[in-house]
Motif scaffolding. Structure first.
Motif, PDB file in Angstrom:
ATOM      1  N   LEU A 179      23.296  34.578   4.881  1.00 24.88           N
ATOM      2  CA  LEU A 179      22.176  34.974   4.024  1.00 24.88           C
ATOM      3  C   LEU A 179      21.003  33.984   4.088  1.00 24.88           C
ATOM      4  O   LEU A 179      19.963  34.205   3.468  1.00 24.88           O
ATOM      5  CB  LEU A 179      22.647  35.190   2.581  1.00 24.88           C
ATOM      6  CG  LEU A 179      23.655  36.344   2.416  1.00 24.88           C
ATOM      7  CD1 LEU A 179      24.085  36.488   0.962  1.00 24.88           C
ATOM      8  CD2 LEU A 179      23.079  37.665   2.934  1.00 24.88           C
ATOM      9  N   PRO A 182      18.395  36.099   6.805  1.00 26.54           N
ATOM     10  CA  PRO A 182      18.571  37.467   6.313  1.00 26.54           C
ATOM     11  C   PRO A 182      18.059  38.575   7.228  1.00 26.54           C
ATOM     12  O   PRO A 182      18.757  39.573   7.404  1.00 26.54           O
ATOM     13  CB  PRO A 182      17.828  37.479   4.975  1.00 26.54           C
ATOM     14  CG  PRO A 182      16.946  36.285   4.980  1.00 26.54           C
ATOM     15  CD  PRO A 182      17.543  35.289   5.911  1.00 26.54           C
ATOM     16  N   GLU A 183      16.874  38.403   7.812  1.00 28.00           N
ATOM     17  CA  GLU A 183      16.345  39.537   8.594  1.00 28.00           C
ATOM     18  C   GLU A 183      17.243  39.894   9.764  1.00 28.00           C
ATOM     19  O   GLU A 183      17.667  41.051   9.894  1.00 28.00           O
ATOM     20  CB  GLU A 183      14.934  39.236   9.064  1.00 28.00           C
ATOM     21  CG  GLU A 183      13.918  40.134   8.387  1.00 28.00           C
ATOM     22  CD  GLU A 183      12.536  39.845   8.891  1.00 28.00           C
ATOM     23  OE1 GLU A 183      12.267  40.165  10.068  1.00 28.00           O
ATOM     24  OE2 GLU A 183      11.737  39.287   8.113  1.00 28.00           O
ATOM     25  N   PHE A 186      20.627  41.407   8.414  1.00 28.64           N
ATOM     26  CA  PHE A 186      20.612  42.792   7.947  1.00 28.64           C
ATOM     27  C   PHE A 186      20.348  43.762   9.097  1.00 28.64           C
ATOM     28  O   PHE A 186      20.900  44.871   9.117  1.00 28.64           O
ATOM     29  CB  PHE A 186      19.630  42.966   6.780  1.00 28.64           C
ATOM     30  CG  PHE A 186      20.163  42.374   5.496  1.00 28.64           C
ATOM     31  CD1 PHE A 186      21.262  42.949   4.869  1.00 28.64           C
ATOM     32  CD2 PHE A 186      19.615  41.230   4.950  1.00 28.64           C
ATOM     33  CE1 PHE A 186      21.795  42.396   3.701  1.00 28.64           C
ATOM     34  CE2 PHE A 186      20.139  40.671   3.781  1.00 28.64           C
ATOM     35  CZ  PHE A 186      21.235  41.256   3.157  1.00 28.64           C
ATOM     36  N   LEU A 189      23.680  44.090  10.793  1.00 34.91           N
ATOM     37  CA  LEU A 189      24.606  44.930  10.013  1.00 34.91           C
ATOM     38  C   LEU A 189      24.330  46.410  10.269  1.00 34.91           C
ATOM     39  O   LEU A 189      25.255  47.218  10.419  1.00 34.91           O
ATOM     40  CB  LEU A 189      24.462  44.635   8.509  1.00 34.91           C
ATOM     41  CG  LEU A 189      24.986  43.285   8.013  1.00 34.91           C
ATOM     42  CD1 LEU A 189      24.710  43.114   6.520  1.00 34.91           C
ATOM     43  CD2 LEU A 189      26.487  43.147   8.280  1.00 34.91           C
ATOM     44  N   GLU A 190      23.042  46.735  10.361  1.00 35.06           N
ATOM     45  CA  GLU A 190      22.669  48.133  10.594  1.00 35.06           C
ATOM     46  C   GLU A 190      23.160  48.602  11.973  1.00 35.06           C
ATOM     47  O   GLU A 190      23.685  49.708  12.111  1.00 35.06           O
ATOM     48  CB  GLU A 190      21.151  48.240  10.495  1.00 35.06           C
ATOM     49  CG  GLU A 190      20.669  49.624  10.157  1.00 35.06           C
ATOM     50  CD  GLU A 190      19.171  49.619   9.861  1.00 35.06           C
ATOM     51  OE1 GLU A 190      18.654  48.646   9.264  1.00 35.06           O
ATOM     52  OE2 GLU A 190      18.520  50.604  10.249  1.00 35.06           O
ATOM     53  N   GLU A 216      19.891  41.237  -2.315  1.00 35.21           N
ATOM     54  CA  GLU A 216      19.504  42.191  -1.262  1.00 35.21           C
ATOM     55  C   GLU A 216      20.719  43.012  -0.814  1.00 35.21           C
ATOM     56  O   GLU A 216      20.631  44.227  -0.637  1.00 35.21           O
ATOM     57  CB  GLU A 216      18.882  41.443  -0.076  1.00 35.21           C
ATOM     58  CG  GLU A 216      18.325  42.418   0.956  1.00 35.21           C
ATOM     59  CD  GLU A 216      17.460  41.761   2.029  1.00 35.21           C
ATOM     60  OE1 GLU A 216      17.114  40.570   1.893  1.00 35.21           O
ATOM     61  OE2 GLU A 216      17.145  42.465   3.008  1.00 35.21           O
ATOM     62  N   LEU A 217      21.847  42.339  -0.659  1.00 35.29           N
ATOM     63  CA  LEU A 217      23.083  43.042  -0.282  1.00 35.29           C
ATOM     64  C   LEU A 217      23.434  44.092  -1.341  1.00 35.29           C
ATOM     65  O   LEU A 217      23.855  45.207  -1.040  1.00 35.29           O
ATOM     66  CB  LEU A 217      24.211  42.014  -0.147  1.00 35.29           C
ATOM     67  CG  LEU A 217      25.424  42.369   0.692  1.00 35.29           C
ATOM     68  CD1 LEU A 217      25.037  42.594   2.154  1.00 35.29           C
ATOM     69  CD2 LEU A 217      26.465  41.249   0.619  1.00 35.29           C
ATOM     70  N   ARG A 220      21.188  47.245  -1.047  1.00 33.82           N
ATOM     71  CA  ARG A 220      21.275  48.101   0.154  1.00 33.82           C
ATOM     72  C   ARG A 220      22.146  49.317  -0.141  1.00 33.82           C
ATOM     73  O   ARG A 220      23.071  49.254  -0.947  1.00 33.82           O
ATOM     74  CB  ARG A 220      21.908  47.310   1.304  1.00 33.82           C
ATOM     75  CG  ARG A 220      20.994  46.227   1.833  1.00 33.82           C
ATOM     76  CD  ARG A 220      21.484  45.779   3.165  1.00 33.82           C
ATOM     77  NE  ARG A 220      21.401  46.884   4.111  1.00 33.82           N
ATOM     78  CZ  ARG A 220      20.420  47.048   4.987  1.00 33.82           C
ATOM     79  NH1 ARG A 220      19.443  46.187   5.046  1.00 33.82           N
ATOM     80  NH2 ARG A 220      20.431  48.056   5.818  1.00 33.82           N
TER      81      ARG A 220
END
Ligand code: SAH
Ligand code: SF4
Length: 360
Positions: A179, A182-183, A186, A189-190, A216-217, A220
């Motif tokens: 974390l 983050p960018e 995430f 993860l996508e 943020e998690l 989502r």
């Protein structure tokens, strides 16, 4: 952070770092410009995700010339396995060399029907937890989304070819603080979820407790799992072990965890590594129960995996058991997690990269 330009921020697009829809868009427009039929996009997707291709040379359903052109226009970010170690318990650690020569580790951990892959998110880590080898190694750079996904893609190939089984679970418990990056995290993860089809419930992000990232998690749409490294139930002790406590103190951290629970309704894991005489008394187990007993959570008790240059010892089994019993008495779910891959320094917190001989 290092100021040098990351290899993948220049030159051809790294497909593994693109959201699946973006991949479709850029590949389709590239193919259209060459007068290729629309179904070629599906073929490319099939090779990238389904077949976990490391190079377009493998894409045998595509014309040879097109393979070469695709290879020049897009990157698949193949990682070089600098070193592979197999533990007597079946755990496999890979040391991956990245394009700029930096290295990260990932670990495959078989357990019953499960094969869990432990992924890295950064080269090193800036957060300096006192008990962690990665922390003492310091921070070198963030990983790109493509580099994060490439660890999965290349580990999947290894698992299929050498272990004869698929990867079932992913945990971000390797090097680095996910974390804090983050960018790319995430984005990765996508891709893992929508591109490679790994169920969100089978992916867990472990964090030292970075509140904005936890929120943020929580916000989502996908139910990605959350694990929080707690290691102490009292602020002062936690701050002595984990400098991050000063930035995001326990009350704020627990409020973020509640937000996650409210939104996701999914049990949170707390990680608690037991160091003899430091954080393993039954009084501290009681304090831990005080702050967790009203949360939908599970506590993973991990006997500390020794790292060099620390005057500590792992809690002996009887103290670990007493700690677990004290939690159970208070109705808190907890279990002792067996350290895996200790003989190849693949256990939690032992990843640190020594050039030449990473297992020493
Ligand atoms: N940065 C993230 C994820 C990587 S560390 C985090 O801190 O959560 C993965 C887990 O290993 C964390 O719970 C971390 O606290 C724990 N850990 C670190 N060093 C350890 C050690 N030497 N022995 C046991 N667990 C350790
Ligand atoms: Fe970084 Fe996690 Fe290690 Fe702390 S425990 S130094 S956050 S990798």
């Amino acid at each position: 952070m290092s100021q040098k330009t990351l290899p993948e921020t220049t030159g051809p697009a790294a497909l593994l770092g693109l959201a699946p829809q973006e991949l479709r868009r850029s590949v389709t427009s590239w193919l259209e410009a060459r007068g290729e039929p629309a179904y070629r996009t599906d073929q490319v997707e099939h090779w990238v995700y389904g077949q976990a291709a490391r190079s377009f040379d493998e894409a045998t359903t595509l014309p040879t010339e097109l393979r070469a052109e695709l290879g020049a226009a897009f990157r698949l970010t193949p990682l070089e396995a600098a070193w592979t170690a197999r533990s007597s318990d079946g755990t496999v650690k890979h040391l991956w060399r990245l394009e700029d020569g930096e290295q990260v580790e990932s670990v495959l951990i078989p357990a019953g029907d499960r094969l869990t892959l432990c992924l890295s998110s950064q080269v090193g880590c800036a957060l300096g937890c006192r008990f962690c080898a990665t922390g003492s190694f310091g921070f070198r750079r963030h990983l790109t989304a493509a580099e994060i996904v490439a660890q999965y893609r290349d580990s999947l190939r290894f698992a299929r070819e050498e272990m004869g089984r698929p990867i079932t679970n992913l945990v971000f418990m390797g090097m680095g603080e996910p974390l804090a990056n983050p960018e790319p995290l995430f984005a990765a993860l996508e891709v893992l979820h929508e591109g490679f089809g790994v169920g969100a419930r089978r992916i867990t992000v472990s964090t030292v407790g970075l509140v904005p990232g936890i929120l943020e998690l929580a916000r989502r749409p996908e139910p990605f799992g959350l694990a929080v490294s707690l290691h102490a139930p009292l602020s002062e002790l936690r701050a002595a072990l984990m400098p991050i406590e000063r930035r995001y103190p326990l009350p704020e951290l627990l409020a973020a965890v509640r937000e996650y629970l409210d939104r996701k309704g999914r049990r949170v894991t707390f990680e608690y590594t037991l160091i003899e005489g430091i954080n393993d008394s039954t009084e501290l187990a009681d304090s831990l129960a005080d702050i967790t007993s009203d949360l939908m959570c599970f506590i993973n008790l991990i006997p500390w995996n020794p790292i060099p240059d620390r005057p500590w010892r792992s809690s002996p089994p009887e103290r670990v058991e007493a700690f677990a019993r004290a939690l159970h008495r208070r109705g808190v779910s907890a279990a002792v997690r067996e350290p895996r891959g200790r003989d190849i320094a693949a256990a939690c917190g032992q990843l640190r990269l020594e050039h030449g001989d990473p297992a020493s």
